[in-house]
Design an enzyme around this catalytic site. Structure first.
Site, PDB file in Angstrom:
ATOM      1  N   CYS A  45      30.008  67.521  71.649  1.00  0.00           N
ATOM      2  CA  CYS A  45      29.301  68.058  70.490  1.00  0.00           C
ATOM      3  C   CYS A  45      27.900  67.474  70.504  1.00  0.00           C
ATOM      4  CB  CYS A  45      30.053  67.626  69.230  1.00  0.00           C
ATOM      5  SG  CYS A  45      29.205  68.051  67.705  1.00  0.00           S
ATOM      6  N   ASP A  62      35.113  67.350  69.112  1.00  0.00           N
ATOM      7  CA  ASP A  62      34.037  68.200  68.600  1.00  0.00           C
ATOM      8  C   ASP A  62      34.381  68.500  67.142  1.00  0.00           C
ATOM      9  OD1 ASP A  62      31.797  70.095  68.641  1.00  0.00           O
ATOM     10  OD2 ASP A  62      33.307  71.674  68.650  1.00  0.00           O
ATOM     11  N   SER A  63      33.455  69.140  66.446  1.00  0.00           N
ATOM     12  CA  SER A  63      33.743  69.525  65.063  1.00  0.00           C
ATOM     13  C   SER A  63      34.773  70.656  64.992  1.00  0.00           C
ATOM     14  CB  SER A  63      32.454  69.988  64.382  1.00  0.00           C
ATOM     15  OG  SER A  63      31.977  71.149  65.030  1.00  0.00           O
ATOM     16  N   GLY A  77      26.797  70.518  61.636  1.00  0.00           N
ATOM     17  CA  GLY A  77      25.345  70.757  61.731  1.00  0.00           C
ATOM     18  C   GLY A  77      24.531  70.366  60.513  1.00  0.00           C
ATOM     19  N   HIS A 116      29.460  75.131  70.716  1.00  0.00           N
ATOM     20  CA  HIS A 116      30.105  76.378  70.274  1.00  0.00           C
ATOM     21  C   HIS A 116      29.433  77.603  70.918  1.00  0.00           C
ATOM     22  CE1 HIS A 116      31.931  73.980  67.056  1.00  0.00           C
ATOM     23  NE2 HIS A 116      32.679  75.018  66.738  1.00  0.00           N
ATOM     24  N   CYS A 126      24.319  73.630  71.529  1.00  0.00           N
ATOM     25  CA  CYS A 126      25.500  73.408  70.691  1.00  0.00           C
ATOM     26  C   CYS A 126      26.686  73.929  71.489  1.00  0.00           C
ATOM     27  CB  CYS A 126      25.377  74.179  69.374  1.00  0.00           C
ATOM     28  SG  CYS A 126      26.924  74.231  68.417  1.00  0.00           S
ATOM     29  N   GLU A 166      34.465  79.657  65.151  1.00  0.00           N
ATOM     30  CA  GLU A 166      35.638  79.089  64.467  1.00  0.00           C
ATOM     31  C   GLU A 166      36.577  80.191  63.981  1.00  0.00           C
ATOM     32  OE1 GLU A 166      36.643  75.726  64.125  1.00  0.00           O
ATOM     33  OE2 GLU A 166      35.137  75.633  65.693  1.00  0.00           O
TER      34      GLU A 166
HETATM   35  N1  DGL Z   1      29.663  72.065  68.527  1.00  0.00           N
HETATM   36  C1  DGL Z   1      28.794  71.202  67.851  1.00  0.00           C
HETATM   37  C2  DGL Z   1      27.506  70.931  68.580  1.00  0.00           C
HETATM   38  O1  DGL Z   1      27.500  70.935  69.790  1.00  0.00           O
HETATM   39  C3  DGL Z   1      28.756  71.162  66.356  1.00  0.00           C
HETATM   40  C4  DGL Z   1      28.568  72.416  65.614  1.00  0.00           C
HETATM   41  C5  DGL Z   1      28.731  72.191  64.139  1.00  0.00           C
HETATM   42  O2  DGL Z   1      29.802  71.741  63.745  1.00  0.00           O
HETATM   43  O3  DGL Z   1      27.769  72.446  63.391  1.00  0.00           O
HETATM   44  O4  DGL Z   1      26.494  70.661  67.996  1.00  0.00           O
END
Ligand code: DGL
Length: 257
Positions: A69, A6-7, A39, A182, A180, A148
């Protein structure tokens, strides 16, 4: 070995669901937090990061990769499947279907990144249900940054979550799709603001089941022989302090179940 990326720490919300059904596999989790958030990045940039991370995970011994992600799945999964045809990829997708099929108000809300809301994968999926329900969308502005930083609740989180969630509730949404990975870490303020009549939908449990279903027929499951405790290597392209803290929370959460 299962590779997950993931990011940043978002994919740990997917790992949490995977560990519930596959507790004894070996995992390597890659947080690309030096380049977080994804994103607002271009699809080509995200694809290039996907190639680098895939090669790294394969070099660690991963024989299946979970793109935990939504943004990276939308931008990169079809390219990665073509370019690395020897390794199965499992991706994320905003859970529009269960939300559309269960909504009573006829309005569903999708919270996701700008990249996911523009991706053709999401637009095609949305197109299937748009004639049955009204689909309203909002970027979770500032949500990824909160997670984060490890801020998962409290007045600051509440204020930021409220600003993106209220427009969807004001439209009458009775289902909120977390598009997302996160966002599930912000479930406390999200549920409080949405109230008990709104169902929050996270696709991670379905993705965990799909992972099991893809691994089983390929003989990739090692559950019987695997370690007693979750065996997870955490790697980050940036500082891994926040990821470590969230992984500890995830493991505590699983042990308390
Ligand atoms: N967790 C990620 C997602 O599901 C990426 C969030 C990001 O880095 O903008 O989209």
């Amino acid at each position: 070995m299962i590779g997950i990326y993931d990011s940043g720490s978002g994919g740990l919300s997917v790992l949490r669901e995977i560990l519930k059904i596959l507790p004894r596999e070996k995992y390597v989790y890659f947080a690309d937090n030096a380049f977080c958030p994804y994103g607002e990045k271009t699809p080509e940039f995200i694809r290039q990061r996907g190639r680098i991370i895939t090669e790294y995970l394969m070099s660690c011994g991963a024989d299946i990769i979970v793109i935990a992600c939504n943004t990276a799945t939308g931008a990169a999964i079809s390219t990665l499947r073509k370019e690395y045809s020897g390794v199965p990829f499992i991706g994320m997708e905003p859970a529009v279907k269960p939300a559309a099929l269960s909504s009573k108000s006829g309005v569903i809300g999708v919270l996701a990144t700008a990249g996911t809301l523009k991706a053709s994968k999401y637009l095609n999926n949305k197109g299937i249900y748009e004639s049955d329900v009204k689909i309203v969308e909002h970027v979770g502005v500032g949500f990824v940054e909160l997670v984060e930083k490890g801020i998962l609740d409290g007045p600051v989180a509440e204020k930021i979550v409220r600003a993106s969630l209220l427009p969807l509730l004001d439209e009458g949404a009775d289902r909120i799709v977390l598009g997302c990975t996160h966002y599930p870490f912000l479930i406390a303020p999200i549920s409080r603001i949405a109230g008990p009549s709104v169902e929050i939908i996270d696709p991670a449990p379905a993705v965990a089941r799909q992972l099991h279903n893809v691994m089983e027929p390929r003989g990739l499951l090692h559950s019987d022989a695997g370690p007693e405790l979750p065996d997870i290597s955490l790697v980050a392209s940036g500082d891994d302090a926040s990821e470590k803290r969230i992984l500890e929370l995830v493991i505590k959460n699983i042990n308390n179940q």
